[in-house]
Motif scaffolding. Structure first.
Motif, PDB file in Angstrom:
ATOM      1  N   THR A 172       0.799  -1.222   0.000  1.00 35.02           N
ATOM      2  CA  THR A 172       0.000   0.000   0.000  1.00 35.02           C
ATOM      3  C   THR A 172       0.837   1.280   0.000  1.00 35.02           C
ATOM      4  O   THR A 172       0.282   2.374  -0.099  1.00 35.02           O
ATOM      5  N   MET A 173       2.173   1.155   0.118  1.00 40.43           N
ATOM      6  CA  MET A 173       3.023   2.345   0.237  1.00 40.43           C
ATOM      7  C   MET A 173       4.246   2.222  -0.658  1.00 40.43           C
ATOM      8  O   MET A 173       4.688   1.122  -0.959  1.00 40.43           O
ATOM      9  N   PRO A 174       4.833   3.359  -1.028  1.00 42.45           N
ATOM     10  CA  PRO A 174       6.118   3.327  -1.736  1.00 42.45           C
ATOM     11  C   PRO A 174       7.224   2.898  -0.774  1.00 42.45           C
ATOM     12  O   PRO A 174       7.050   2.929   0.449  1.00 42.45           O
ATOM     13  N   PRO A 175       8.397   2.489  -1.305  1.00 44.63           N
ATOM     14  CA  PRO A 175       9.462   1.938  -0.453  1.00 44.63           C
ATOM     15  C   PRO A 175       9.882   2.834   0.716  1.00 44.63           C
ATOM     16  O   PRO A 175      10.090   2.350   1.830  1.00 44.63           O
ATOM     17  N   ALA A 178      16.817  -0.131   1.975  1.00 48.08           N
ATOM     18  CA  ALA A 178      17.507  -0.898   0.935  1.00 48.08           C
ATOM     19  C   ALA A 178      16.752  -2.185   0.637  1.00 48.08           C
ATOM     20  O   ALA A 178      16.599  -2.581  -0.529  1.00 48.08           O
ATOM     21  N   ARG A 179      16.271  -2.837   1.703  1.00 54.87           N
ATOM     22  CA  ARG A 179      15.523  -4.081   1.483  1.00 54.87           C
ATOM     23  C   ARG A 179      14.193  -3.800   0.790  1.00 54.87           C
ATOM     24  O   ARG A 179      13.760  -4.589  -0.057  1.00 54.87           O
ATOM     25  N   ALA A 180      13.558  -2.690   1.130  1.00 58.33           N
ATOM     26  CA  ALA A 180      12.283  -2.338   0.501  1.00 58.33           C
ATOM     27  C   ALA A 180      12.465  -2.098  -0.991  1.00 58.33           C
ATOM     28  O   ALA A 180      11.639  -2.524  -1.811  1.00 58.33           O
ATOM     29  N   LEU A 181      13.548  -1.429  -1.347  1.00 58.80           N
ATOM     30  CA  LEU A 181      13.822  -1.202  -2.765  1.00 58.80           C
ATOM     31  C   LEU A 181      14.029  -2.526  -3.491  1.00 58.80           C
ATOM     32  O   LEU A 181      13.539  -2.726  -4.615  1.00 58.80           O
ATOM     33  N   ALA A 182      14.738  -3.450  -2.848  1.00 62.62           N
ATOM     34  CA  ALA A 182      14.999  -4.746  -3.473  1.00 62.62           C
ATOM     35  C   ALA A 182      13.702  -5.530  -3.649  1.00 62.62           C
ATOM     36  O   ALA A 182      13.468  -6.136  -4.703  1.00 62.62           O
ATOM     37  N   LEU A 183      12.855  -5.517  -2.610  1.00 66.50           N
ATOM     38  CA  LEU A 183      11.584  -6.241  -2.702  1.00 66.50           C
ATOM     39  C   LEU A 183      10.676  -5.630  -3.762  1.00 66.50           C
ATOM     40  O   LEU A 183      10.002  -6.342  -4.512  1.00 66.50           O
TER      41      LEU A 183
END
Length: 296
Positions: free
Chosen positions: A255-258, A278-283
């Protein structure tokens, strides 16, 4: 021989000042005897809605005059009311529950105190505390947050700011927004234990308990009716596992950007935002890659 009276003697007037009277949140029998006495004796009743309060006054046996003091009129009428309190008693009530708790009254009480007017309380019903008492969630420490913002981004920011509060969180919510609010709470706070209390003290009183994600799914499929209190249990004291943090991050990314997802999960679990970002960008990149592949 003394002539008989025409009727019962009028109640003695109250001393001048401001009287905060808690009113029933559903069951009229919950009005305290002292609260009813104040409503019968006050010179004026300040209220949110005269139609709602008229029903309460009939139940209390009161015929005192009323003055509407809702959110739109409080500031405009406060000075005149405070001036009257020098010589008259004014009782403040809300439509339901304790005045000032998600209801008007703060401006009036502050002005009365600044003017040296006596302010007295006749305590009683409060939906937030009533829900807490029957929720089965920890009640030794709690934080009442009222209504969350309606706009999604503002709501997410408000929830994230409460993530580290060491106690049960309590919210008021409307029926149409309930499922979305529960989903946002689950995405940002993690899948905590929670309760939804509905129609407290009324015939159809209901308390539904479970995990936030479970409750969000339930009420998305079957929207509720009535007045609602949402309670969310405190964050577990033990450190979350990497799998739990990543699961929360995946839910937030739905529901949200990284950047916002990383910030909300970092606040909920007390972990550094940088590593989560960093992990959010990868996911997010993984999800985009999976979504962009054509089956062959």
């Amino acid at each position: 021989m003394t002539a008989p009276r025409d009727g019962p003697a009028a109640p003695a007037p109250l001393a001048p000042g401001l009287y905060i009277v808690a009113t029933p949140i559903g069951n009229l029998a919950d009005l305290s005897p002292r609260g009813a006495d104040i409503l019968r004796r006050a010179d004026l009743i300040a209220c949110e809605d005269t139609r709602v309060t008229a029903t309460l006054l009939r139940a209390a046996g009161s015929r005192r005059p009323m003055l509407r003091l809702d959110d739109h009129r409080e500031r405009a009428r406060t000075d005149a009311l405070v001036a009257r309190m020098a010589r008259e008693s004014v009782a403040l009530v809300s439509d339901a529950g304790t005045p000032l708790v998600s209801d008007p009254g703060f401006v009036l009480v502050r002005a009365a105190r600044e003017a040296g007017v006596p302010v007295t309380t006749a305590p009683g019903p409060c939906a937030a505390v009533a829900a807490l008492s029957i929720s089965g969630l920890p009640a030794d420490r709690f934080f009442f947050a009222g209504f969350l913002p309606a706009a999604p981004r503002a709501r997410e920011a408000a929830i994230a700011a409460l993530a580290a509060v060491p106690g049960t969180l309590i919210f008021h919510e409307t029926a149409p927004r309930l499922a979305a609010t529960l989903a946002a709470l689950a995405a940002i706070l993690g899948d905590r234990p929670a309760a939804v209390a509905r129609e407290l003290t009324k015939r159809h009183e209901e308390v539904v308990t479970g995990r936030l994600a479970e409750l969000a799914a339930r009420f998305a499929q079957s929207p509720p009716r009535g007045e609602i209190v949402v309670l969310v249990g405190p964050r577990a004291e033990e450190a979350a596992t990497d799998d739990e943090v990543e699961a929360a991050l995946r839910r937030a990314l739905a529901t949200m950007p990284p950047g916002r997802a990383a910030a909300s999960v970092a606040a909920a679990f007390g972990v550094p935002r940088g590593a989560l970002y960093a992990r959010a960008l990868a996911l997010a990149a993984e999800d985009e890659g999976e979504g962009g592949c054509d089956a062959t």
